[in-house]
Scaffold this active site. Sequence first.
Site, PDB file in Angstrom:
ATOM      1  N   ASP A  37      41.867  22.735  45.136  1.00  0.00           N
ATOM      2  CA  ASP A  37      41.016  23.704  45.815  1.00  0.00           C
ATOM      3  C   ASP A  37      41.707  25.048  45.685  1.00  0.00           C
ATOM      4  OD1 ASP A  37      38.570  24.255  47.153  1.00  0.00           O
ATOM      5  OD2 ASP A  37      39.713  24.746  48.928  1.00  0.00           O
TER       6      ASP A  37
ATOM      7  N   GLY B 227      34.654  32.520  37.548  1.00  0.00           N
ATOM      8  CA  GLY B 227      34.802  33.011  38.913  1.00  0.00           C
ATOM      9  C   GLY B 227      35.037  34.513  38.957  1.00  0.00           C
TER      10      GLY B 227
ATOM     11  N   HIS C 209      47.596  30.842  39.188  1.00  0.00           N
ATOM     12  CA  HIS C 209      47.850  30.035  40.378  1.00  0.00           C
ATOM     13  C   HIS C 209      47.747  28.552  40.070  1.00  0.00           C
ATOM     14  CE1 HIS C 209      43.667  30.907  39.808  1.00  0.00           C
ATOM     15  NE2 HIS C 209      43.254  30.126  40.777  1.00  0.00           N
TER      16      HIS C 209
END
Length: 210
Positions: free
Chosen positions: A74, A166, A193
């Site tokens: 997530d 995104g 990330h």
Amino acid sequence: MSSQKDIVIVATKNKGKVREFAHALAPFNKEVKSMFDYPDLPEVVEDGATFSDNALKKARTVGDALGLPVLADDSGLCVDLLGGAPGVYSARFAGEDATDEDNIEKLLEQLEGAQQGDDTGQPLLSPARFVCSLVLYDPQTGRTLEASGEAEGWITTERAGNGGFGYDPVFYVPAYEKTMAELTMEEKQSISHRGAALRSLVQQLGSHEL
């Protein structure tokens, strides 16, 4: 034919994430499967308060349904001038059925007039970071491993690049003087990330166990 040991199941229906995981795990001779390969799996409502909560819920739900180890991610965007928003709501910032462009438009609207960055030739609006939480869950043993990673940058009004997904077209990376969407897959993996979280997870496991 791949054996189960050659397969990593990633609990996502995000095609961009599937591509990134497939690229990152290729050196380990791992084939990535996703929820696209298992259409009868239950839907997972991502209602956790943190990225870690959501990743853990996805890993356990999908892992228990399949009886196989599952890697769940997530991740999202945290913008300083928005108090960390959109955060866990990144994928649905502009609504449940929002497109990437819808979410970018809402983000830029909320940051309108908030320019703070130095003059780099890019109109930089706010410091921001992408955050990723990864959870690897094995239902046979109950073992759970967690890892996280961040990528620092700025939100810019100038969309650039056709790669990524995104918020990548408006996430400016000073080290490369490019947006995340302008980076090659190799460049992105080195600073992203998700790449950082995966490297941390591999260090915990040892590549032979992944």
